[in-house]
Design a protein around this motif. Structure first.
Motif, mmCIF file in Angstrom:
data_model
loop_
_atom_site.group_PDB
_atom_site.id
_atom_site.type_symbol
_atom_site.label_atom_id
_atom_site.label_comp_id
_atom_site.label_asym_id
_atom_site.label_seq_id
_atom_site.Cartn_x
_atom_site.Cartn_y
_atom_site.Cartn_z
ATOM 1 N N ASP A 114 109.844 13.350 48.523
ATOM 2 C CA ASP A 114 109.081 12.890 49.679
ATOM 3 C C ASP A 114 110.012 12.198 50.686
ATOM 4 O O ASP A 114 109.931 12.436 51.897
ATOM 5 N N PHE A 141 101.393 14.305 48.499
ATOM 6 C CA PHE A 141 100.815 15.191 49.512
ATOM 7 C C PHE A 141 101.891 16.062 50.152
ATOM 8 O O PHE A 141 101.718 17.272 50.322
ATOM 9 N N SER A 142 103.028 15.467 50.498
ATOM 10 C CA SER A 142 104.085 16.258 51.131
ATOM 11 C C SER A 142 104.773 17.176 50.122
ATOM 12 O O SER A 142 105.124 18.317 50.441
ATOM 13 N N VAL A 144 103.508 18.519 47.360
ATOM 14 C CA VAL A 144 102.607 19.644 47.095
ATOM 15 C C VAL A 144 102.679 20.651 48.239
ATOM 16 O O VAL A 144 102.609 21.863 48.039
ATOM 17 N N GLY A 145 102.871 20.136 49.464
ATOM 18 C CA GLY A 145 102.923 20.994 50.639
ATOM 19 C C GLY A 145 104.138 21.902 50.702
ATOM 20 O O GLY A 145 104.163 22.851 51.497
ATOM 21 N N SER A 153 99.667 23.522 42.981
ATOM 22 C CA SER A 153 99.424 23.198 44.386
ATOM 23 C C SER A 153 97.916 23.179 44.632
ATOM 24 O O SER A 153 97.310 24.215 44.924
ATOM 25 N N THR A 155 96.000 21.966 46.977
ATOM 26 C CA THR A 155 95.443 22.007 48.323
ATOM 27 C C THR A 155 96.392 22.740 49.260
ATOM 28 O O THR A 155 97.613 22.718 49.067
ATOM 29 N N SER A 156 95.799 23.401 50.270
ATOM 30 C CA SER A 156 96.628 24.063 51.285
ATOM 31 C C SER A 156 96.894 23.137 52.465
ATOM 32 O O SER A 156 97.665 23.467 53.357
ATOM 33 N N SER A 158 98.527 20.099 54.490
ATOM 34 C CA SER A 158 99.870 19.547 54.406
ATOM 35 C C SER A 158 100.285 18.974 55.752
ATOM 36 O O SER A 158 99.878 19.490 56.792
ATOM 37 N N THR A 162 105.189 24.984 56.104
ATOM 38 C CA THR A 162 106.108 25.473 55.081
ATOM 39 C C THR A 162 106.179 26.990 55.098
ATOM 40 O O THR A 162 105.156 27.669 55.121
#
Length: 427
Positions: A114, A141-142, A144-145, A153, A155-156, A158, A162
């Motif tokens: 992060d 959050f970042s 996972v993005g 992952s 959630t989409s 972000s 990416t």
């Protein structure tokens, strides 16, 4: 684990907090390369708390350093001078290979990645990040993005844009049929094409060996070839060494060194093994990158005196006892032994890895289809035989992960391989 403790766990902790085994295990203590559960059963540990127990369980040198430091002071935050933090930073900066290096300590690999993303995007004034398919970089959050593994992952959404690049998985995907040189050339051409369709990204973040992805890796030199393309455009290279650092791959102290023909990365992140179980992570970067933030920043828990004392003692033990060399020697023997076993097991598609970082990919016999039920069955059988291993995988794969403490002996490697052989054949 007792049914009472399992019930209490489920009552107060999230459903998505995964537990291994149909009958979850409570580990109560460890020594060397072994751990014991609440029922008194002894296990040879081939996973080390997810590659975190790097040297040994209950290593006396680390335990002594932690106890002595705890008797003085545990914590004061980064608002005050901290001798153990400075001393460990000096050692890490020297070992990093990065010129004019600065080190920032965090509490985890997630937080380290992060921080690296914050530095790269601030330095480059861009929120576009290149990442590898099948990658994993943490659970924030970042992080996972920029994780290219659907299973990790959730959630989409972000804060980052990416774009995912080919190359992290050598034996799958559209270029798998090519030779190493042709594979690298095809991935570089794909990267160039991708860059022609987007505004300049801040950085490429990549694991030299993909950990959660199943210990997959590209041919040596791929990231050096990427670096040449990136450097021409001012794009940074972040090497995620959370799982590969400190000599675990045997051949090199850092995983990036298999791709270091064009110099070190701009940013290196680390965690896991350096603390041998204590919460230590960090980032190393050139001073101009590390110092680019124009707002106040501190860390409450990053670099606490007690975790830094553990890191110093653990790193000293690793270097003094040449555990990188041991990982190369014993890991090489273990890898060949497991390849010999796998040749007689139809479920095994591939045995891969470096040093004491070995993956066994399982598929349905005669196909390339993932076999998660087989991976779970082997995990259970190995435990029944007295061996703890990990599992993971991406790109529709199921892989067993083997990463013992780096002080593993030849006899222990043989013992673990024999248990794994029986477990694999039971499938």
């Amino acid at each position: 684990m007792t049914p009472d403790l399992f019930g209490r766990h489920r009552a107060v902790l999230p459903d998505w907090l995964a537990l291994y085994y149909e009958d979850p295990l409570e580990i109560t203590h460890g020594e060397g390369r072994h751990v014991w559960d609440a029922a008194g059963n002894k296990y040879l540990d081939f996973f080390g708390g997810i590659l975190t127990t790097m040297t040994a369980h209950a290593l006396p040198e680390v335990a002594k350093a932690v106890g002595e430091q705890a008797g003085r002071i545990l914590h004061s935050s980064t608002l005050y001078l901290n001798r153990p933090m400075v001393e460990l930073a000096e050692r890490v900066a020297c070992l990093s290979g990065i010129p004019d290096a600065r080190v920032f300590f965090t509490t985890s690999g997630t937080e380290a990645n992060d921080t690296a993303l914050l530095l790269a995007t601030a330095y480059r004034r861009s929120n576009t990040i290149l990442a590898m398919r099948n990658s994993y970089h943490g659970r924030s959050f970042s992080a996972v993005g920029v994780t290219g593994n659907r299973g990790w992952s959730p959630t989409s959404l972000s804060p980052l844009q990416t774009l995912y690049v080919h190359g992290g998985v050598r034996t799958r995907g559209p270029y798998a049929h090519l030779g190493d040189r042709e594979f690298t050339d095809a991935c570089v051409d794909d990267l160039k094409d991708l860059l022609g369709h987007t505004r300049a990204p801040a950085a490429l973040i990549a694991e030299p060996v993909q950990g959660v992805g199943g210990f997959t890796s590209p041919p040596d030199g791929l990231y050096a070839a990427f670096r040449e393309v990136l450097h021409e455009r001012g794009i940074l290279w972040i090497a995620d060494e959370v799982q590969t650092g400190w000599g675990r791959t045997g051949e090199h102290f850092w995983g990036w060194q298999a791709h270091g023909q064009n110099g070190p990365p701009d940013i290196v992140t680390f965690a896991k093994g350096i603390g041998n179980g204590m919460s230590v992570g960090g980032v190393v970067a050139r001073a101009e990158i590390m110092n680019c933030l124009d707002a106040n920043s501190i860390s409450t828990f990053g670099g606490t005196q007690v975790t830094m004392a553990a890191g110093l003692a653990n790193l000293a033990y690793l270097l003094d006892h040449d555990l990188q060399g041991n990982a190369r020697r014993v890991g090489g023997l273990l890898l060949e032994r497991l390849r010999s076993v796998a040749a007689r097991v139809p479920h095994v598609r591939e045995v891969r890895g470096r040093g004491l970082m070995i993956g066994i990919e399982l598929t349905r016999p005669g196909t390339d289809e993932a076999a998660p039920e087989a991976a779970s069955a082997v995990l259970e059988e190995a435990r029944a035989g007295g061996l703890l291993i990990g599992k993971s995988g991406g790109h529709d794969t199921s892989a067993l992960r083997i990463a013992p403490p780096m002080s593993l002996t030849v006899a222990e490697a043989e013992e673990g391989a024999a248990i794994l052989e029986r477990a694999l054949r039971s499938v």
